[in-house]
Design a protein around this motif. Structure first.
Motif, PDB file in Angstrom:
ATOM      1  N   LEU A   1       0.830  -1.209   0.000  1.00 32.13           N
ATOM      2  CA  LEU A   1       0.000   0.000   0.000  1.00 32.13           C
ATOM      3  C   LEU A   1       0.865   1.260   0.000  1.00 32.13           C
ATOM      4  CD1 LEU A   1      -2.806  -1.069   2.491  1.00 32.13           C
ATOM      5  CD2 LEU A   1      -3.050  -0.671   0.031  1.00 32.13           C
ATOM      6  N   PHE A   2       1.954   1.227   0.757  1.00 26.70           N
ATOM      7  CA  PHE A   2       2.892   2.351   0.809  1.00 26.70           C
ATOM      8  C   PHE A   2       3.415   2.650  -0.591  1.00 26.70           C
ATOM      9  CE2 PHE A   2       6.872   4.535   1.459  1.00 26.70           C
ATOM     10  CZ  PHE A   2       6.721   5.265   2.620  1.00 26.70           C
ATOM     11  N   ILE A   3       3.813   1.599  -1.324  1.00 29.50           N
ATOM     12  CA  ILE A   3       4.349   1.753  -2.680  1.00 29.50           C
ATOM     13  C   ILE A   3       3.297   2.339  -3.619  1.00 29.50           C
ATOM     14  CG2 ILE A   3       5.203   0.486  -4.704  1.00 29.50           C
ATOM     15  CD1 ILE A   3       6.352  -1.574  -2.600  1.00 29.50           C
ATOM     16  N   VAL A   4       2.106   1.756  -3.611  1.00 25.87           N
ATOM     17  CA  VAL A   4       1.037   2.213  -4.511  1.00 25.87           C
ATOM     18  C   VAL A   4       0.697   3.676  -4.243  1.00 25.87           C
ATOM     19  CG1 VAL A   4      -1.400   1.917  -5.111  1.00 25.87           C
ATOM     20  CG2 VAL A   4       0.091  -0.087  -4.913  1.00 25.87           C
TER      21      VAL A   4
ATOM     22  N   PHE B   1       1.060   6.688  -6.831  1.00 27.28           N
ATOM     23  CA  PHE B   1      -0.166   7.244  -7.409  1.00 27.28           C
ATOM     24  C   PHE B   1      -0.933   8.178  -6.474  1.00 27.28           C
ATOM     25  CE2 PHE B   1       0.520   3.100  -9.487  1.00 27.28           C
ATOM     26  CZ  PHE B   1       0.763   3.551 -10.765  1.00 27.28           C
ATOM     27  N   GLY B   2      -0.534   8.285  -5.222  1.00 25.62           N
ATOM     28  CA  GLY B   2      -1.245   9.122  -4.261  1.00 25.62           C
ATOM     29  C   GLY B   2      -0.404  10.254  -3.741  1.00 25.62           C
ATOM     30  N   SER B   3       0.473  10.793  -4.593  1.00 29.60           N
ATOM     31  CA  SER B   3       1.311  11.914  -4.165  1.00 29.60           C
ATOM     32  C   SER B   3       1.077  13.109  -5.068  1.00 29.60           C
ATOM     33  CB  SER B   3       2.787  11.514  -4.164  1.00 29.60           C
ATOM     34  OG  SER B   3       3.231  11.242  -5.475  1.00 29.60           O
TER      35      SER B   3
ATOM     36  N   ILE C   1      10.945  -1.014   3.717  1.00 33.99           N
ATOM     37  CA  ILE C   1      10.667  -1.807   2.514  1.00 33.99           C
ATOM     38  C   ILE C   1       9.848  -0.990   1.505  1.00 33.99           C
ATOM     39  CG2 ILE C   1       9.452  -3.851   1.621  1.00 33.99           C
ATOM     40  CD1 ILE C   1      10.104  -5.166   4.416  1.00 33.99           C
ATOM     41  N   GLY C   2       8.780  -0.372   1.985  1.00 38.12           N
ATOM     42  CA  GLY C   2       7.909   0.391   1.101  1.00 38.12           C
ATOM     43  C   GLY C   2       8.636   1.532   0.413  1.00 38.12           C
ATOM     44  N   HIS C   3       9.413   2.297   1.179  1.00 34.84           N
ATOM     45  CA  HIS C   3      10.110   3.444   0.584  1.00 34.84           C
ATOM     46  C   HIS C   3      11.202   2.980  -0.374  1.00 34.84           C
ATOM     47  CE1 HIS C   3      11.096   7.915   1.233  1.00 34.84           C
ATOM     48  NE2 HIS C   3      11.714   7.513   0.134  1.00 34.84           N
TER      49      HIS C   3
ATOM     50  N   ILE D   1      11.089   1.824  -8.087  1.00 33.98           N
ATOM     51  CA  ILE D   1      10.109   1.897  -9.173  1.00 33.98           C
ATOM     52  C   ILE D   1      10.083   3.292  -9.797  1.00 33.98           C
ATOM     53  CG2 ILE D   1       7.627   1.834  -9.670  1.00 33.98           C
ATOM     54  CD1 ILE D   1       7.482  -0.405  -7.472  1.00 33.98           C
ATOM     55  N   SER D   2      10.090   4.321  -8.969  1.00 30.19           N
ATOM     56  CA  SER D   2       9.940   5.689  -9.465  1.00 30.19           C
ATOM     57  C   SER D   2      11.232   6.298 -10.001  1.00 30.19           C
ATOM     58  CB  SER D   2       9.402   6.590  -8.353  1.00 30.19           C
ATOM     59  OG  SER D   2       8.119   6.172  -7.976  1.00 30.19           O
TER      60      SER D   2
END
Length: 186
Positions: free
Chosen positions: A21-24, A28-30, A65-67, A73-74
């Protein structure tokens, strides 16, 4: 059932889901702020919620992990100073809310105040201090640039967690059965 490291299966699954969820949300939520590489990030509300529910170690791992994966990815490579700051934020969100009884449906005014005082301190330590200092130590970035980025990121994270994090935690608590709220029919 506990794993050999002491985490329950439930916590391990939560770490995986929280990191995903952190990754998604990072992707897409920034919302860009106009400050280089600094966005309003909705993923910190999820990090705070998962740290509240599963504890400081889960928060630490979800942040790290998420960051890391979101940066890969980004941007193609993780920016470790901010990865570490996300881990610190997750750890502190969980530490400041140890003993919270959200699983029992308890998330009233007292808990909201405690949650927000904790998240403000966690974000201040992570983004006003850790991220800029690590940027200087690891990447030799100019101090004025990284402290500006840290202040903007930290301030926005405080706002996001205060609004979205509080709403998510309150909504979650409402789904839980309060202790003593059920009565046995005769």
């Amino acid at each position: 059932m506990r794993s050999s490291k002491g985490f329950s299966v439930r916590t391990i699954v939560a770490i995986g889901i929280g990191a995903a969820l952190f990754i998604v949300l990072a992707r897409f939520g920034s919302i860009p702020t106009g400050i280089a590489n600094t966005n309003l990030q909705t993923n910190y509300a999820i990090l705070a919620l998962f740290a509240l529910l599963y504890g400081p170690w889960a928060g630490l791992l979800i942040g790290l992990i998420g960051h890391t994966l979101a940066d890969l990815i980004s941007y193609g490579a993780p920016w470790f100073s901010w990865v570490i700051a996300s881990g610190i934020a997750g750890l502190l969100y969980g530490l400041f809310n140890r003993g919270a009884r959200i699983e029992e449906g308890q998330f009233g005014i007292k808990e909201i105040i405690r949650f927000n005082i904790g998240q403000i301190i966690a974000n201040a330590v992570s983004w006003f201090v850790a991220a800029p200092v690590l940027d200087i130590l690891i990447y030799a970035e100019p101090g004025d640039k990284v402290f500006t980025q840290g202040l903007v990121a930290g301030g926005l994270n405080i706002l996001v967690v205060a609004v979205l994090g509080t709403l998510l935690a309150a909504a979650y608590a409402k789904t839980r059965t309060k202790r003593g709220s059920l009565t046995r029919e005769a």
